[in-house]
Motif scaffolding. Structure first.
Motif, PDB file in Angstrom:
ATOM      1  N   UNK A 106       0.831  -1.213   0.000  1.00 29.77           N
ATOM      2  CA  UNK A 106       0.000   0.000   0.000  1.00 29.77           C
ATOM      3  C   UNK A 106       0.864   1.262   0.000  1.00 29.77           C
ATOM      4  N   UNK A 107       1.995   1.207   0.724  1.00 26.79           N
ATOM      5  CA  UNK A 107       2.871   2.373   0.741  1.00 26.79           C
ATOM      6  C   UNK A 107       3.548   2.561  -0.609  1.00 26.79           C
ATOM      7  N   UNK A 108       3.981   1.482  -1.217  1.00 24.85           N
ATOM      8  CA  UNK A 108       4.597   1.602  -2.538  1.00 24.85           C
ATOM      9  C   UNK A 108       3.620   2.202  -3.544  1.00 24.85           C
ATOM     10  N   UNK A 109       2.376   1.732  -3.531  1.00 23.79           N
ATOM     11  CA  UNK A 109       1.372   2.262  -4.458  1.00 23.79           C
ATOM     12  C   UNK A 109       1.121   3.743  -4.193  1.00 23.79           C
ATOM     13  N   UNK A 110       1.068   4.129  -2.921  1.00 23.19           N
ATOM     14  CA  UNK A 110       0.839   5.532  -2.588  1.00 23.19           C
ATOM     15  C   UNK A 110       1.997   6.404  -3.065  1.00 23.19           C
ATOM     16  N   UNK A 111       3.213   5.921  -2.884  1.00 24.49           N
ATOM     17  CA  UNK A 111       4.372   6.697  -3.326  1.00 24.49           C
ATOM     18  C   UNK A 111       4.411   6.820  -4.850  1.00 24.49           C
ATOM     19  N   UNK A 112       4.029   5.751  -5.544  1.00 24.30           N
ATOM     20  CA  UNK A 112       3.971   5.829  -7.002  1.00 24.30           C
ATOM     21  C   UNK A 112       2.906   6.827  -7.462  1.00 24.30           C
ATOM     22  N   UNK A 113       1.744   6.793  -6.818  1.00 28.96           N
ATOM     23  CA  UNK A 113       0.699   7.754  -7.180  1.00 28.96           C
ATOM     24  C   UNK A 113       1.199   9.186  -6.999  1.00 28.96           C
ATOM     25  N   UNK A 114       1.927   9.413  -5.907  1.00 27.96           N
ATOM     26  CA  UNK A 114       2.455  10.752  -5.655  1.00 27.96           C
ATOM     27  C   UNK A 114       3.462  11.166  -6.731  1.00 27.96           C
ATOM     28  N   UNK A 115       4.318  10.238  -7.143  1.00 25.10           N
ATOM     29  CA  UNK A 115       5.287  10.548  -8.204  1.00 25.10           C
ATOM     30  C   UNK A 115       4.582  10.880  -9.511  1.00 25.10           C
ATOM     31  N   UNK A 116       3.566  10.108  -9.847  1.00 23.72           N
ATOM     32  CA  UNK A 116       2.829  10.349 -11.090  1.00 23.72           C
ATOM     33  C   UNK A 116       2.078  11.671 -11.036  1.00 23.72           C
ATOM     34  N   UNK A 117       1.521  12.005  -9.857  1.00 18.59           N
ATOM     35  CA  UNK A 117       0.836  13.292  -9.719  1.00 18.59           C
ATOM     36  C   UNK A 117       1.804  14.440  -9.928  1.00 18.59           C
ATOM     37  N   UNK A 118       2.961  14.349  -9.273  1.00 18.00           N
ATOM     38  CA  UNK A 118       3.939  15.433  -9.405  1.00 18.00           C
ATOM     39  C   UNK A 118       4.406  15.580 -10.847  1.00 18.00           C
ATOM     40  N   UNK A 119       4.597  14.441 -11.522  1.00 19.65           N
ATOM     41  CA  UNK A 119       5.067  14.488 -12.909  1.00 19.65           C
ATOM     42  C   UNK A 119       4.043  15.154 -13.827  1.00 19.65           C
TER      43      UNK A 119
END
Length: 221
Positions: A106-119
């Motif tokens: 769940x943490x990995x998915x959340x961090x990926x979502x954050x990276x994609x949002x920032x990008x």
């Protein structure tokens, strides 16, 4: 959205692929650094999960090569829990975030979502345009508050367009970002997915820019 997973441990690699696919992503997986460098340099990936302890070419070297070649997709590195020096080296080499093993998916998915949002310049995990809401945390879509059921590929098309709201996205770009590398890609299916999305979300939601591609939201200035 398309994610590249670089992990030499087969069990973890399979777990990552399953979790990411369930979350609505197209997923490519590789198990060694040389192949990771090649795929990341030649395929259209939206983000990378990169283990540092890889055979043939270590993860830091892969990352440094990508950045030297101006390959700019967000990279989340995986490190051993007590290897603080690897975390520092990874960030200095151009990583965007790190996660220590063992970790919760769940943490990995959340961090990926954050990276994609920032990008993409998005501020929230919920993308909203003209009454259409896409929750990247749950891969659920609604129209004026009513749930809309989408197939996996319809969701990927919509997610990519909404992450790039205001921009014109070509059919070729969509194909590159909604299918994994080994998928049998057919450019005609993109038009099918667009047609289905218009049926479910309204004809005017996805605009066709003739000869260029598709757009959702107001045009970029």
């Amino acid at each position: 959205m398309r994610i590249l997973v670089v992990e030499d441990e087969a069990r973890l690699r399979d777990q990552l692929q399953a979790a990411l696919e369930e979350a609505g992503y197209a997923v490519d997986t590789v198990a060694d650094g040389e192949l990771a460098h090649f795929v990341g340099s030649t395929e259209a990936c939206d983000a990378v999960v990169l283990d540092l302890g890889l055979p043939q070419l270590d993860g830091l070297s892969v990352l440094r090569r990508w950045r030297a070649e101006e390959v700019a997709m967000p990279v989340l590195i995986l490190t051993a829990r007590d290897a603080w020096h690897e975390k520092v080296a990874g960030m200095d080499a151009g990583a965007d975030d790190y996660l220590a093993k063992p970790f919760r998916m769940e943490e990995l998915l959340a961090r990926l979502r954050a990276l994609l949002r920032r990008a993409s310049g998005a501020a929230s995990a919920v993308l909203e345009i003209s009454g259409v809401s896409l929750d990247t945390r749950t891969a659920r879509v609604s129209l004026d508050g009513a749930p809309v059921k989408l197939t996996g590929h319809e969701y990927r098309v919509l997610s990519y367009l909404m992450h790039h709201a205001g921009a014109v996205v070509s059919r070729t770009e969509l194909i590159e970002h909604i299918y994994a590398q080994d998928y049998d890609r057919d450019s005609n299916t993109v038009e099918v997915f667009i047609r289905r999305l218009r049926t479910k979300l309204g004809d005017a939601f996805i605009v066709t820019e003739r000869g260029l591609g598709y757009r959702v939201g107001e045009p970029c200035a």
